[in-house]
Design a protein around this motif. Structure first.
Motif, PDB file in Angstrom:
ATOM      1  N   LEU A   1      25.615 -38.708 -54.286  1.00  0.00           N
ATOM      2  CA  LEU A   1      25.474 -39.947 -53.796  1.00  0.00           C
ATOM      3  C   LEU A   1      25.845 -40.695 -54.921  1.00  0.00           C
ATOM      4  O   LEU A   1      25.355 -41.881 -54.992  1.00  0.00           O
ATOM      5  CB  LEU A   1      23.832 -39.735 -53.836  1.00  0.00           C
ATOM      6  N   VAL A   2      25.300 -40.756 -55.943  1.00  0.00           N
ATOM      7  CA  VAL A   2      25.433 -41.080 -57.804  1.00  0.00           C
ATOM      8  C   VAL A   2      26.908 -41.178 -57.549  1.00  0.00           C
ATOM      9  O   VAL A   2      27.528 -42.293 -58.147  1.00  0.00           O
ATOM     10  CB  VAL A   2      24.734 -40.071 -58.956  1.00  0.00           C
TER      11      VAL A   2
ATOM     12  N   ILE B   1      20.802 -42.232 -70.202  1.00  0.00           N
ATOM     13  CA  ILE B   1      21.948 -42.831 -68.365  1.00  0.00           C
ATOM     14  C   ILE B   1      21.562 -44.009 -67.716  1.00  0.00           C
ATOM     15  O   ILE B   1      21.629 -44.804 -67.605  1.00  0.00           O
ATOM     16  CB  ILE B   1      22.644 -42.427 -67.979  1.00  0.00           C
TER      17      ILE B   1
ATOM     18  N   CYS C   1      20.369 -47.204 -64.303  1.00  0.00           N
ATOM     19  CA  CYS C   1      20.211 -47.113 -62.901  1.00  0.00           C
ATOM     20  C   CYS C   1      18.329 -47.830 -63.182  1.00  0.00           C
ATOM     21  O   CYS C   1      17.715 -48.117 -62.284  1.00  0.00           O
ATOM     22  CB  CYS C   1      19.845 -45.491 -62.542  1.00  0.00           C
TER      23      CYS C   1
ATOM     24  N   ARG D   1      26.387 -45.946 -52.377  1.00  0.00           N
ATOM     25  CA  ARG D   1      26.227 -46.231 -50.909  1.00  0.00           C
ATOM     26  C   ARG D   1      26.263 -47.412 -51.028  1.00  0.00           C
ATOM     27  O   ARG D   1      25.692 -48.707 -51.062  1.00  0.00           O
ATOM     28  CB  ARG D   1      24.571 -45.238 -50.077  1.00  0.00           C
TER      29      ARG D   1
ATOM     30  N   ALA E   1      13.531 -48.399 -53.781  1.00  0.00           N
ATOM     31  CA  ALA E   1      14.909 -47.313 -53.654  1.00  0.00           C
ATOM     32  C   ALA E   1      13.943 -45.884 -55.202  1.00  0.00           C
ATOM     33  O   ALA E   1      14.841 -45.811 -55.970  1.00  0.00           O
ATOM     34  CB  ALA E   1      15.792 -47.590 -53.951  1.00  0.00           C
TER      35      ALA E   1
ATOM     36  N   VAL F   1      21.997 -37.174 -65.708  1.00  0.00           N
ATOM     37  CA  VAL F   1      21.016 -38.101 -64.824  1.00  0.00           C
ATOM     38  C   VAL F   1      20.506 -36.701 -64.052  1.00  0.00           C
ATOM     39  O   VAL F   1      19.090 -38.338 -63.679  1.00  0.00           O
ATOM     40  CB  VAL F   1      21.827 -39.439 -64.939  1.00  0.00           C
TER      41      VAL F   1
ATOM     42  N   PRO G   1      25.478 -48.711 -56.172  1.00  0.00           N
ATOM     43  CA  PRO G   1      26.886 -48.276 -56.190  1.00  0.00           C
ATOM     44  C   PRO G   1      27.433 -46.830 -56.875  1.00  0.00           C
ATOM     45  O   PRO G   1      26.761 -46.358 -57.002  1.00  0.00           O
ATOM     46  CB  PRO G   1      26.475 -48.667 -57.280  1.00  0.00           C
TER      47      PRO G   1
ATOM     48  N   LEU H   1      30.380 -42.527 -65.064  1.00  0.00           N
ATOM     49  CA  LEU H   1      29.993 -41.417 -65.692  1.00  0.00           C
ATOM     50  C   LEU H   1      31.215 -40.685 -65.673  1.00  0.00           C
ATOM     51  O   LEU H   1      31.509 -40.067 -64.797  1.00  0.00           O
ATOM     52  CB  LEU H   1      29.220 -41.292 -65.089  1.00  0.00           C
TER      53      LEU H   1
ATOM     54  N   GLY I   1      23.715 -50.839 -51.404  1.00  0.00           N
ATOM     55  CA  GLY I   1      23.698 -51.523 -52.315  1.00  0.00           C
ATOM     56  C   GLY I   1      23.534 -50.648 -54.022  1.00  0.00           C
ATOM     57  O   GLY I   1      23.410 -51.253 -54.593  1.00  0.00           O
TER      58      GLY I   1
ATOM     59  N   ILE J   1      16.438 -36.701 -63.922  1.00  0.00           N
ATOM     60  CA  ILE J   1      15.416 -37.991 -62.665  1.00  0.00           C
ATOM     61  C   ILE J   1      14.314 -36.526 -61.957  1.00  0.00           C
ATOM     62  O   ILE J   1      13.837 -36.519 -61.556  1.00  0.00           O
ATOM     63  CB  ILE J   1      16.287 -37.440 -61.188  1.00  0.00           C
TER      64      ILE J   1
ATOM     65  N   PHE K   1      29.151 -44.241 -58.813  1.00  0.00           N
ATOM     66  CA  PHE K   1      29.040 -43.782 -60.468  1.00  0.00           C
ATOM     67  C   PHE K   1      30.074 -43.191 -61.180  1.00  0.00           C
ATOM     68  O   PHE K   1      30.182 -43.099 -62.316  1.00  0.00           O
ATOM     69  CB  PHE K   1      27.969 -43.363 -61.510  1.00  0.00           C
TER      70      PHE K   1
ATOM     71  N   LEU L   1      22.205 -35.426 -54.573  1.00  0.00           N
ATOM     72  CA  LEU L   1      22.250 -36.560 -56.043  1.00  0.00           C
ATOM     73  C   LEU L   1      23.248 -36.455 -56.103  1.00  0.00           C
ATOM     74  O   LEU L   1      23.925 -37.849 -56.653  1.00  0.00           O
ATOM     75  CB  LEU L   1      21.213 -36.097 -56.421  1.00  0.00           C
TER      76      LEU L   1
ATOM     77  N   CYS M   1      17.267 -51.073 -61.182  1.00  0.00           N
ATOM     78  CA  CYS M   1      17.465 -50.861 -59.929  1.00  0.00           C
ATOM     79  C   CYS M   1      16.849 -50.148 -59.494  1.00  0.00           C
ATOM     80  O   CYS M   1      15.828 -50.193 -57.764  1.00  0.00           O
ATOM     81  CB  CYS M   1      18.851 -50.093 -59.046  1.00  0.00           C
ATOM     82  N   HIS M   2      16.372 -49.009 -59.866  1.00  0.00           N
ATOM     83  CA  HIS M   2      14.978 -48.118 -58.973  1.00  0.00           C
ATOM     84  C   HIS M   2      14.150 -47.954 -59.615  1.00  0.00           C
ATOM     85  O   HIS M   2      13.639 -47.569 -58.766  1.00  0.00           O
ATOM     86  CB  HIS M   2      16.054 -46.529 -60.010  1.00  0.00           C
TER      87      HIS M   2
ATOM     88  N   THR N   1      13.234 -38.335 -51.968  1.00  0.00           N
ATOM     89  CA  THR N   1      14.700 -37.507 -52.950  1.00  0.00           C
ATOM     90  C   THR N   1      14.785 -36.844 -53.529  1.00  0.00           C
ATOM     91  O   THR N   1      15.441 -35.288 -53.861  1.00  0.00           O
ATOM     92  CB  THR N   1      14.525 -38.504 -54.671  1.00  0.00           C
TER      93      THR N   1
HETATM   94  C1  HEC Z   1      22.643 -52.004 -58.243  1.00  0.00           C
HETATM   95  C2  HEC Z   1      21.019 -51.796 -57.749  1.00  0.00           C
HETATM   96  C3  HEC Z   1      21.508 -50.233 -58.273  1.00  0.00           C
HETATM   97  C4  HEC Z   1      21.808 -49.321 -59.351  1.00  0.00           C
HETATM   98  C5  HEC Z   1      22.365 -49.932 -60.730  1.00  0.00           C
HETATM   99  C6  HEC Z   1      21.667 -47.855 -59.210  1.00  0.00           C
HETATM  100  N1  HEC Z   1      21.207 -48.164 -57.742  1.00  0.00           N
HETATM  101 FE1  HEC Z   1      20.995 -45.674 -57.181  1.00  0.00          FE
HETATM  102  N2  HEC Z   1      20.492 -46.728 -55.054  1.00  0.00           N
HETATM  103  C7  HEC Z   1      20.467 -48.334 -54.822  1.00  0.00           C
HETATM  104  C8  HEC Z   1      19.862 -48.909 -53.835  1.00  0.00           C
HETATM  105  C9  HEC Z   1      19.073 -49.895 -53.287  1.00  0.00           C
HETATM  106  C10 HEC Z   1      19.497 -47.446 -53.286  1.00  0.00           C
HETATM  107  C11 HEC Z   1      19.685 -46.728 -51.505  1.00  0.00           C
HETATM  108  C12 HEC Z   1      20.440 -46.988 -50.837  1.00  0.00           C
HETATM  109  C13 HEC Z   1      19.785 -46.150 -49.349  1.00  0.00           C
HETATM  110  O1  HEC Z   1      18.982 -47.244 -49.269  1.00  0.00           O
HETATM  111  O2  HEC Z   1      21.078 -45.495 -49.026  1.00  0.00           O
HETATM  112  C14 HEC Z   1      20.098 -46.467 -54.465  1.00  0.00           C
HETATM  113  C15 HEC Z   1      19.720 -44.953 -53.836  1.00  0.00           C
HETATM  114  C16 HEC Z   1      20.099 -43.944 -55.269  1.00  0.00           C
HETATM  115  C17 HEC Z   1      19.831 -42.686 -54.456  1.00  0.00           C
HETATM  116  C18 HEC Z   1      19.577 -41.654 -53.262  1.00  0.00           C
HETATM  117  C19 HEC Z   1      18.345 -41.262 -52.629  1.00  0.00           C
HETATM  118  C20 HEC Z   1      17.777 -41.551 -52.240  1.00  0.00           C
HETATM  119  O3  HEC Z   1      17.367 -40.129 -51.833  1.00  0.00           O
HETATM  120  O4  HEC Z   1      18.513 -41.040 -50.426  1.00  0.00           O
HETATM  121  C21 HEC Z   1      20.353 -41.554 -55.906  1.00  0.00           C
HETATM  122  C22 HEC Z   1      19.989 -40.020 -56.090  1.00  0.00           C
HETATM  123  C23 HEC Z   1      20.450 -43.246 -56.947  1.00  0.00           C
HETATM  124  N3  HEC Z   1      20.349 -43.860 -55.940  1.00  0.00           N
HETATM  125  C24 HEC Z   1      20.818 -42.944 -58.016  1.00  0.00           C
HETATM  126  C25 HEC Z   1      21.717 -44.075 -59.225  1.00  0.00           C
HETATM  127  C26 HEC Z   1      21.707 -43.026 -60.406  1.00  0.00           C
HETATM  128  C27 HEC Z   1      21.446 -41.863 -61.026  1.00  0.00           C
HETATM  129  C28 HEC Z   1      22.370 -44.448 -61.192  1.00  0.00           C
HETATM  130  C29 HEC Z   1      22.786 -45.033 -62.118  1.00  0.00           C
HETATM  131  C30 HEC Z   1      23.523 -44.487 -62.444  1.00  0.00           C
HETATM  132  C31 HEC Z   1      21.476 -45.638 -59.572  1.00  0.00           C
HETATM  133  N4  HEC Z   1      21.281 -44.607 -59.012  1.00  0.00           N
HETATM  134  C32 HEC Z   1      22.062 -47.074 -59.948  1.00  0.00           C
HETATM  135  C33 HEC Z   1      20.729 -49.426 -56.500  1.00  0.00           C
HETATM  136  C34 HEC Z   1      21.458 -49.068 -57.451  1.00  0.00           C
END
Ligand code: HEC
Length: 633
Positions: free
Chosen positions: A435-436, A403, A408, A440, A417, A460, A446, A452, A444, A464, A448, A432, A411-412, A424
């Motif tokens: 947040l997932v 997954i 993920c 937010r 991030a 996932v 999305p 999911l 940016g 992590i 899930f 987590l 972007c990650h 994290t």
């Molecule tokens: C379109 C881009 C994008 C995708 C796709 C995405 N993320 Fe994110 N994610 C972000 C951004 C940007 C942040 C930072 C948000 C913030 O600054 O608070 C974030 C923050 C997070 C955080 C919080 C981290 C923290 O410690 O604050 C988690 C957990 C996370 N993402 C998990 C996931 C997971 C798991 C997936 C896939 C299932 C995923 N993300 C897919 C863009 C994305």
């Protein structure tokens, strides 16, 4: 239905408790010839009979409603077969039968009017009634939440029984005492007050002990059932407990006034009247406690329920103390707290300035908290303390990995991030999850929740966590670092041919495991060497588990017959194990040494490891870390 169950159980609990206290008070007051005391005694025996009727009646209603709930149909309550099944074939049913048998014997015993003019007969009759009532009450704990705790069931049941009996003596005694004081405070009976006053003083001493026992056993009970703050404030069971404590505070206040102000002023008529009123209020509050306690027995114990964190913030002690401003704050707060503690201690010893000193101590504590705590306050979400749906297992991590790379990583991975960052990894798994699930969107990330499944989101998150530790695992090498157990070895299933599958965790507390990830033909020489050393390593407490990196139907035959390979070679599900452990050690051949507690302690990224030396080091290690939890935090 639930309301009926709660009503029946509350009535049953209250009457069973009051029976014990009533007979306890009769014994405490002792036989008396004074007419008021005799009248009171007669009234108490009638009251006892009435309570028994209520206990038996509500006990039967409770059983019938429980049968209906158990069978899932309302009619079942009136079907003899269903009711008999609930009584005879379940543990709570058998306890119910035993308790109600005892209550029937007690009722029969009270129904027979006997001549108790002899002091010895009187005492025997009262002791018997008290013993039967106490036994019926204490047995309740054998089918309570306390009986579901293991290990240490006997202890938790004993603590629960102690709590029930303490309630019986205190609350039941309080009601009986109220009746006695009322009878004695009427003007016409003024000559009998001495007896009531002596009884009240005796009761006051006993009640103090009973109350201490109650609070002690209550705290121990809570520690066993509730376990942590999140469960206390975040589950219905925990909140009922908080409500109980809130009702207890005014009760203790009243009890203190009774003991310190009113008792010494007896037998003054004004003090007597006020004592009667206060004891009445205390008893009413105590009945509220009983209803709350009954409701607690009907809710899932907090340690099994999913806590829902009610606040947007929580305190985190993992917060790093970096930055001199934070350190100054911490220093200032700790000094203020010390001053507060000094003021608190002084307030106990000071006779005249007690109130201002106490107020000062509280104010200092409040300022210290306001100065010192903010750096430790972090965001929290309703699911912060949720327990992951999936254990920290290779299959979960492997599906989380798919997954992550699919949805993920774009972007990650390797971006600002990055989910491998320290901030994290300090978050709870439940955060987590929030947040997932909810994302937010404004920043940016999305949501899930609809993309999911819940289990996939937990997968996932397990991934992590593994990803975060994989970065740190680079520091683990060929040498075991003493007292350096931190890398939790994810569990995996060991299925070998037709044998019943086992799991890595089955070795916990028993044997170390050398996990060998191999590729043929490169690893052939090493596998032969390990096969020859198998006996020796086995004696040292090591099991070898070999996992081929490439999947092949003939994996075992390919290893050859000489020397024979006697350790398990896992071919089913090897892909998940390789995907997970490959994060700690990539390459065509790797070996990981897992200690008896379930932590990876040494990693060899080739086939030249001196296993024996490291195993002996582990065998000599003194401190043993706790077993890791099956779920990530
Ligand atoms: C379109 C881009 C994008 C995708 C796709 C995405 N993320 Fe994110 N994610 C972000 C951004 C940007 C942040 C930072 C948000 C913030 O600054 O608070 C974030 C923050 C997070 C955080 C919080 C981290 C923290 O410690 O604050 C988690 C957990 C996370 N993402 C998990 C996931 C997971 C798991 C997936 C896939 C299932 C995923 N993300 C897919 C863009 C994305």
């Amino acid at each position: 239905m639930r309301i009926l169950l709660l009503t029946a159980l509350s009535a049953h609990l209250a009457s069973s408790v009051l029976v014990v206290g009533t007979f306890f008070m009769l014994l405490l007051a002792g036989p008396s010839r004074a007419p008021t005391a005799r009248r009171w005694e007669g009234a108490m025996v009638v009251w006892g009979r009435l309570l028994l009727l209520v206990a038996l009646g509500s006990g039967i209603v409770w059983l019938l409603v429980r049968t209906a709930l158990f069978e899932g149909r309302a009619q079942a309550a009136l079907e003899p077969r269903a009711v008999l099944h609930a009584v005879l074939d379940t543990w709570p049913g058998l306890i119910w039968l035993a308790r109600h048998g005892i209550l029937v014997i007690l009722a029969a015993f009270l129904a027979i009017r006997s001549d108790l003019t002899e002091r010895r007969d009187w005492i025997a009759a009262r002791v018997e009634a008290l013993a039967l009532g106490a036994l019926a009450l204490a047995l309740m704990s054998a089918s309570s939440h306390a009986a579901a705790i293991s290990p240490g069931t006997a202890l938790t049941v004993a603590i629960d029984a102690c709590h029930l009996l303490g309630t019986g003596v205190w609350l039941g005694g309080l009601v009986a005492l109220g009746a006695l004081l009322r009878a004695a405070s009427r003007d016409a009976d003024a000559d009998d007050r001495a007896h009531a006053v002596i009884t009240a003083r005796r009761f006051s001493r006993v009640a103090l002990v009973a109350m201490l026992a109650l609070m002690g056993s209550g705290v121990l009970n809570a520690l066993a059932q509730v376990e942590n703050i999140a469960a206390l404030v975040g589950t219905p069971h925990g909140r009922l407990l908080l409500a109980k404590v809130a009702v207890l505070v005014p009760i203790l206040g009243l009890a203190a006034v009774n003991r310190r102000r009113l008792l010494p002023a007896l037998p003054g008529p004004e003090a007597m009247r006020r004592l009667v009123a206060f004891v009445g209020v205390e008893a009413m509050l105590a009945l509220v406690l009983l209803v709350l306690a009954a409701a607690m027995t009907l809710t899932t114990p907090a340690r099994h329920a999913e806590p829902v964190w009610p606040l947007p913030v929580r305190l985190s002690l993992d917060t790093p103390l970096d930055g001199s401003a934070t350190r100054w704050r911490a220093l200032l707060a700790s000094q203020l707290a010390v001053l507060g503690a000094v003021a608190l201690i002084a307030s106990f010893f000071s006779l005249r300035r007690r109130a201002p000193l106490l107020a000062g101590a509280l104010a200092l504590a409040a300022v210290a908290a306001a100065v010192g705590l903010p750096p430790f306050v972090v965001d929290a979400y309703p699911t912060t303390y949720r327990r992951p749906l999936r254990t920290y297992h290779a299959t979960s991590i492997a599906s989380g990995s798919a997954i992550y790379w699919g949805q993920c990583a774009a972007c990650h991975h390797g971006t600002p991030a990055d989910l491998r960052s320290a901030s994290t990894s300090r978050r709870h798994a439940g955060e987590l999850f929030w947040l997932v699930s909810h994302g937010r969107p404004e920043r940016g990330m999305p949501a899930f929740e609809n993309r999911l499944e819940e289990a996939q989101r937990w997968d996932v998150i397990n991934f992590i966590r593994a990803l975060g530790t994989a970065a740190g695992s680079k520091s683990l090498g060929a040498q075991v670092q003493l007292d350096g157990a931190w890398l939790i070895a994810p569990d995996f299933t060991i299925s070998v041919g037709p044998l019943a599958p086992g799991a890595l965790r089955d070795y916990r507390g028993r044997r170390m495991v050398l996990l060998v990830l191999y590729t043929l033909p490169g690893s052939r020489a090493r596998i032969s060497e390990l096969a020859r050393k198998y006996n020796l390593l086995s004696t040292l407490g090591v099991e070898i588990i070999a996992v081929p990196m490439q999947t092949s139907a003939d994996a075992i035959r390919e290893l050859g017959a000489s020397p024979p390979v006697l350790f398990p070679v896992v071919t089913d599900g090897n892909a998940a194990i390789i995907a997970t452990y490959g994060m700690f050690a990539s390459g065509p051949h790797a070996e990981l040494l897992i200690d008896r507690q379930g932590y990876v302690r040494a990693i060899w990224r080739d086939d030249t490891g001196e296993i024996q030396v490291q195993v002996e080091r582990l065998n000599e290690e003194k401190s043993v870390p706790p077993f890791p939890d099956d779920h990530v935090h």
